[in-house]
Design a protein around this motif. Sequence first.
Motif, PDB file in Angstrom:
ATOM      1  N   ILE A  35       1.637   3.037  -3.285  1.00 31.86           N
ATOM      2  CA  ILE A  35       0.619   3.896  -3.891  1.00 31.86           C
ATOM      3  C   ILE A  35       0.822   5.338  -3.444  1.00 31.86           C
ATOM      4  N   CYS A  83      -6.092  -0.402 -11.997  1.00 27.34           N
ATOM      5  CA  CYS A  83      -6.582  -1.784 -12.036  1.00 27.34           C
ATOM      6  C   CYS A  83      -8.107  -1.817 -12.035  1.00 27.34           C
ATOM      7  N   LEU A  93      -6.541   5.714  -0.952  1.00 31.68           N
ATOM      8  CA  LEU A  93      -6.776   4.262  -1.055  1.00 31.68           C
ATOM      9  C   LEU A  93      -8.184   3.895  -0.601  1.00 31.68           C
ATOM     10  N   MET A 150      -2.066  -4.288  -1.123  1.00 29.71           N
ATOM     11  CA  MET A 150      -3.430  -3.970  -1.553  1.00 29.71           C
ATOM     12  C   MET A 150      -4.337  -5.179  -1.380  1.00 29.71           C
ATOM     13  N   CYS A 180      -1.814   6.211  -9.816  1.00 31.70           N
ATOM     14  CA  CYS A 180      -2.382   5.255  -8.862  1.00 31.70           C
ATOM     15  C   CYS A 180      -2.624   3.887  -9.500  1.00 31.70           C
ATOM     16  N   CYS A 223     -10.310   6.033  -5.660  1.00 26.49           N
ATOM     17  CA  CYS A 223     -10.080   5.130  -6.795  1.00 26.49           C
ATOM     18  C   CYS A 223     -11.312   4.957  -7.664  1.00 26.49           C
ATOM     19  N   GLU A 280       0.819  -1.213   0.000  1.00 25.42           N
ATOM     20  CA  GLU A 280       0.000   0.000   0.000  1.00 25.42           C
ATOM     21  C   GLU A 280       0.853   1.263   0.000  1.00 25.42           C
ATOM     22  N   PHE A 305      -5.831  -9.056  -5.622  1.00 27.72           N
ATOM     23  CA  PHE A 305      -4.414  -8.778  -5.852  1.00 27.72           C
ATOM     24  C   PHE A 305      -3.554  -9.921  -5.327  1.00 27.72           C
ATOM     25  N   ARG A 353      -3.730   1.178  -8.094  1.00 25.48           N
ATOM     26  CA  ARG A 353      -5.003   0.603  -7.658  1.00 25.48           C
ATOM     27  C   ARG A 353      -6.163   1.128  -8.509  1.00 25.48           C
TER      28      ARG A 353
END
Length: 342
Positions: free
Chosen positions: A196, A227, A207, A259, A222, A211, A193, A249, A224
């Motif tokens: 990020i 994705c 986080l 993550m 980022c 997102c 994490e 993940f 995350r």
Amino acid sequence: MAKKGILLVNLGSPRSTAVKDVREYLDEFLMDERVIDYRWIFRALLVQGIILNTRPAKSAEAYKTVWTDKGSPLIVITEKVQEKLQKIVDVPVEIGMRYAQPSIETGIQKLVDQGVSEIVLFPLYPQYAMSTTESVIEKAEEVRKKKFPGIKINYIQPFYNRDIYINCLAESIKEKLPENFDALQFSYHGVPERHIFKTDPTKTCNLNDCCSRETNPSHQFCYRHQCFDTTKKVIEKLGLPREKTIVSFQSRLGKDKWMEPYTDETLETIPAKGVKNLAIVCPAFVSDCLETLEEISVEGKEQFQHAGGEQFHYIPCLNDEDRWIEVVKELCEEKLKEFYLV
């Protein structure tokens, strides 16, 4: 006019499945400060004092299960992509690996030997991460400044949300989806994490809800968010209901918080929630490798079925599919054109 060329860069692989070669590869990989981002002394103590005393033998056995007659799947597939791309572009194409051989320096040297002085370098990672895209660019710049100060490099940026990539990925998945499945799981490579936050110069990522926002200053950095955005766009293209999809993940290392949710834990819990027939894809990779062929296709299947799952269908990466080669060509040609605009 300066001669141009293309360098495709992937992660890399050990030279062989011998423990010494795997140890050498892991040493270079894990000592990258953008992979394990501790101070050098602590990174060395962890990697060279602990990990390299135990992990190489275990990893060597895992590599043996996926190794082909021609060598590492990732290297072989990247070579196939190179060969196919070379047939449809009119500039030289070479490959380089971030770790081990052929190195980024070797790839650049091969292009320079052909008279190339302007290079489009393509990090073969759809999403941006400190340990992937950023590491490749930093290494390439280090090599360029030390060995090839006269060349210019244009870098292809993450393409996680580009229509040509989303269409390509969705079409590939659609062709391979089984007729009856309870869920489609998107398993991305995990990162700690803290990575990020470290890669976000805007300091606007939390986080959490950021997102899922349509826009946020941190989105371009980022991993995350990228994705989740890839997943959102692909399932829209496939016409799948969101409740029939899962994001997780994989590949976490050590005890730091990575993550979530974790792929292995997800595979162990979803059968009890009614997911008996599972399809799973790994969109952080464009080439099948140890993390997809062994960690997911073998270990993941065992975890899922041991927990009560029945059918487990791994969907291969884009590899050297012709549709993917066309995407690579288009993205490379966009960057090649930029040289003419300078």
